[in-house]
Design a protein around this motif. Sequence first.
Motif: not given
Length: 206
Positions: A145-146, A149-153, A158-159, A172-173
């Motif tokens: 999951r991290e 999230v990292m790839q989308l960051v 945005l969150n 959670t994000v």
Amino acid sequence: MSCQTLAVIDDDAAVRQSLLWLLESDTLRVTGFDSAEAFLAAPDNAAFNCLIVDLRLSGMSGIVLLQTLAAWAYCPPVVMLTGHGDVPHAVAAFKLGVVDFLEKPFDDQRLLAQVEHCLQQDRVAREQHQRESRLHQTLATLTEREKEVMQLVLAGLLNKQIAEALHISMKTVEVHRARVFDKMGVKSAVELAGLIASLAGSAGKP
């Protein structure tokens, strides 16, 4: 200054000894090996900061040794020696990354200069390799999951957009984002992007 180490791989005992006398100093420890096989069997062979390798060795040749070293995660700089000028072998050696290809009898000052260059090169390259290794190890600690999230960051989302894309709450994000930043040792998405870009850039080097 800490002592660096150099390996001389040559099946001619007289050459090994002369190189030891030439190169050994308060800041450089030189070890001789009479074959590529003996060098590869040494338990600390990856720790040498520079290698001087003879082209025509008994058993495994210098070129085959270079091909073997190319598969290492990190290979120190190499200077190749030969008693027989051979353009095809020189070309092959340079393609495999040798710093210089010297014919025997070689000029002592040129060899000393190349060894110093190799030692300086190793200091920079080894430090970079160690940084990259630590980064790979850190990336491996991220949960799936991290990583998502990292790839989308890194994609600039945005969150709120990340929450919608992954069907999770913004809280959670934020938690996953904070954990990624903490593990990676960064304080912003820009810093994170720089770290990942440097890793990708080094992977693309020949």
